[in-house]
Structure formats: structure tokens, C-alpha cells
Design a protein around this motif. Structure first.
Motif, PDB file in Angstrom:
ATOM      1  N   ALA A 191       0.834  -1.205   0.000  1.00  0.00           N
ATOM      2  CA  ALA A 191       0.000   0.000   0.000  1.00  0.00           C
ATOM      3  C   ALA A 191       0.868   1.255   0.000  1.00  0.00           C
ATOM      4  O   ALA A 191       0.565   2.242  -0.693  1.00  0.00           O
ATOM      5  CB  ALA A 191      -0.930  -0.009   1.211  1.00  0.00           C
ATOM      6  N   ALA A 192       1.966   1.241   0.755  1.00  0.00           N
ATOM      7  CA  ALA A 192       2.866   2.394   0.793  1.00  0.00           C
ATOM      8  C   ALA A 192       3.490   2.649  -0.574  1.00  0.00           C
ATOM      9  O   ALA A 192       3.616   3.811  -1.009  1.00  0.00           O
ATOM     10  CB  ALA A 192       3.953   2.171   1.844  1.00  0.00           C
ATOM     11  N   LEU A 193       3.845   1.581  -1.277  1.00  0.00           N
ATOM     12  CA  LEU A 193       4.396   1.740  -2.627  1.00  0.00           C
ATOM     13  C   LEU A 193       3.354   2.313  -3.576  1.00  0.00           C
ATOM     14  O   LEU A 193       3.650   3.220  -4.369  1.00  0.00           O
ATOM     15  CB  LEU A 193       4.891   0.379  -3.151  1.00  0.00           C
ATOM     16  N   LEU A 194       2.144   1.812  -3.502  1.00  0.00           N
ATOM     17  CA  LEU A 194       1.079   2.302  -4.383  1.00  0.00           C
ATOM     18  C   LEU A 194       0.778   3.777  -4.124  1.00  0.00           C
ATOM     19  O   LEU A 194       0.466   4.524  -5.056  1.00  0.00           O
ATOM     20  CB  LEU A 194      -0.188   1.458  -4.200  1.00  0.00           C
ATOM     21  N   ARG A 195       0.886   4.197  -2.861  1.00  0.00           N
ATOM     22  CA  ARG A 195       0.593   5.600  -2.531  1.00  0.00           C
ATOM     23  C   ARG A 195       1.630   6.559  -3.098  1.00  0.00           C
ATOM     24  O   ARG A 195       1.390   7.766  -3.133  1.00  0.00           O
ATOM     25  CB  ARG A 195       0.466   5.753  -1.010  1.00  0.00           C
TER      26      ARG A 195
END
Length: 241
Positions: free
Chosen positions: A228-232
Motif C-alpha cells: 500500500a505504501a508503494l502504491l501511494r
């Protein structure tokens, strides 16, 4: 007639609000982790008069509230796009919000008309890497990415859905490739990161089929947080479902 596999009333995971989810029969993909292998063959399910689906939706409309409505899922609903188009027109005439949950892998004039009619598309992108997409689904991702481009070009709102499959779609390179390919799309209202699960394994056993990801474990909270952090880094709104 429309070939229906099953229904879910008051669904909360397939679009905004409370929804009547209509699972349609047939899918051209062969995803290794498919939770509904019984929806794949086009000959399954039950032939249903679209008027029956319309009546069901109208009956449940008081429960939808301002955000809910009907979602067509599957299987792959665009296989039956020609039959869905008039039904979607009737649903919208009745003031009902319509979502289409699609892998984006089918395209023809009826699909194009359907994509232009529905209020929201839930676009399931299995992998941005062509080779790894083929390994995961048995099919090319070319049309799926073209569908995303068409939605963007025509200003059609969509949610991007991505299943985090350990060893198949969870590498940093996989996620960054997705972000680099679709991160600039203004029509993407949000990204839904979907955890890999094994809830459908019993169906394979009942159907006498081999579940090829039997040794793959479900995501840890840390794996989901990292993805999720990468996608953000690429998308403003990312939700872990």
C-alpha cells in the motif's frame, strides 16, 4: 437472456454503498487464484430473463441509499455485454447506480457501449508485466491496459483493483510497474489493494480440480502495508480491502 451464476444481496465490497451483486457466468481468464472456478465455463449458471434482475434491483432499491446500487461481476460480465446493455439502460432509467467489475480483457462494440453506460468500472488489473500476467492468468494483459486507456481517454470513472499474490504480483518491481503505467490516470478514483486468500480452495476440491497455488500463504499485515505504501507513491487514494 443473461446467464447468471449467483447473487449477493447487500454486498459491501464491490463498489460504493450497499449493492446487489450479480455474478455472471463465463470468463476468458484462467487466474491461478480464482476464487470462483465454477463461474469460468460459459455453459454453467442459469439463463435468466433480464426483467427478473431488474425487478430484484428495484425491490432492493430502498436499501441502496444514496451510494449503493447494482454491480455486475463474475466470471467476466463483458462476455455478455450485448445482453447487459439494455438492462443497464433500464436500471439507470429506474435511478439505480450501476457498477461493472471487469478484468478489461474483452473488447467489442457492445463492451464499448457498456463501458460508456455504467456509472463506475471496477477494473481488475492482475499484473502490469506482460509475461507475469500471462503466467498468472493464461492470457495477455494488452487489452486490459487498452481498456484502462479508453476509460481515461473518455473520462469514465474507475477503481483500479489489484490482488497481491505472494510470488506472483507482490514484488516491488511489480507494484512500481503498475504505478508507472497507470499512476497518471485522472479517471482512477481510488485503488483497492485486495489481499490474496484461499477461500475458494474447497471449490476446486469439490470440482476435482487441482489448485495450483496450494503452497502460497495469505499476505501478512506487513506485506499489505508495504504494498500500500508503494502504491501511494503513485496514486492519491489507496484502500486495503
Amino acid at each position: 437472456m443473461i446467464r447468471v451464476h449467483s447473487y449477493e444481496s447487500m454486498g459491501t465490497f464491490d463498489g460504493p454503498g450497499l449493492r446487489l451483486v450479480v455474478f455472471l457466468q463465463g470468463c476468458p481468464f484462467r487466474c491461478l487464484y480464482c476464487a470462483n472456478p465454477d463461474t469460468i465455463e460459459t455453459s454453467g449458471g442459469r439463463e435468466t430473463d433480464p426483467a427478473e434482475i431488474l425487478r430484484m434491483a428495484v425491490d432492493q432499491k430502498p436499501f441502496f441509499g444514496r451510494r449503493g446500487g447494482v454491480t455486475f461481476s463474475g466470471g467476466e460480465p463483458t462476455l455478455q455485454a450485448a445482453a447487459l446493455v439494455p438492462l443497464v439502460r433500464d436500471l439507470k432509467e429506474a435511478g439505480i447506480h450501476v457498477c461493472l467489475d471487469s478484468n478489461g480483457g474483452v473488447w467489442n462494440p457492445a463492451v464499448e457501449e457498456l463501458m460508456g453506460l455504467v456509472d463506475l468500472v471496477l477494473l481488475d488489473v492482475k499484473q502490469a508485466n506482460p509475461e507475469r500476467h500471462h503466467a498468472l492468468t493464461g492470457r495477455s494483459n494488452t487489452q486490459t491496459l487498452r481498456t484502462a486507456a479508453w476509460l481515461e481517454e473518455h473520462g469514465r470513472p474507475f477503481w483500479l483493483r489489484y490482488v497481491l499474490v505472494p510470488g506472483y504480483s507482490d514484488a516491488e518491481e511489480d507494484i512500481r510497474r503498475l504505478g508507472e503505467r497507470l499512476g497518471g490516470c485522472r479517471s482512477i478514483e481510488r485503488v483497492e489493494l485486495l489481499p490474496y486468500h484461499t477461500l475458494g480452495v474447497h471449490k476446486y476440491e469439490a470440482m476435482g480440480l487441482d489448485y495450483r497455488l496450494r503452497g502460497v500463504r495469505e499476505n501478512t499485515p506487513e506485506q499489505l502495508d508495504r504494498a500500500a505504501a508503494l502504491l501511494r507513491e503513485y496514486f492519491p487514494t489507496v484502500v486495503v480491502n
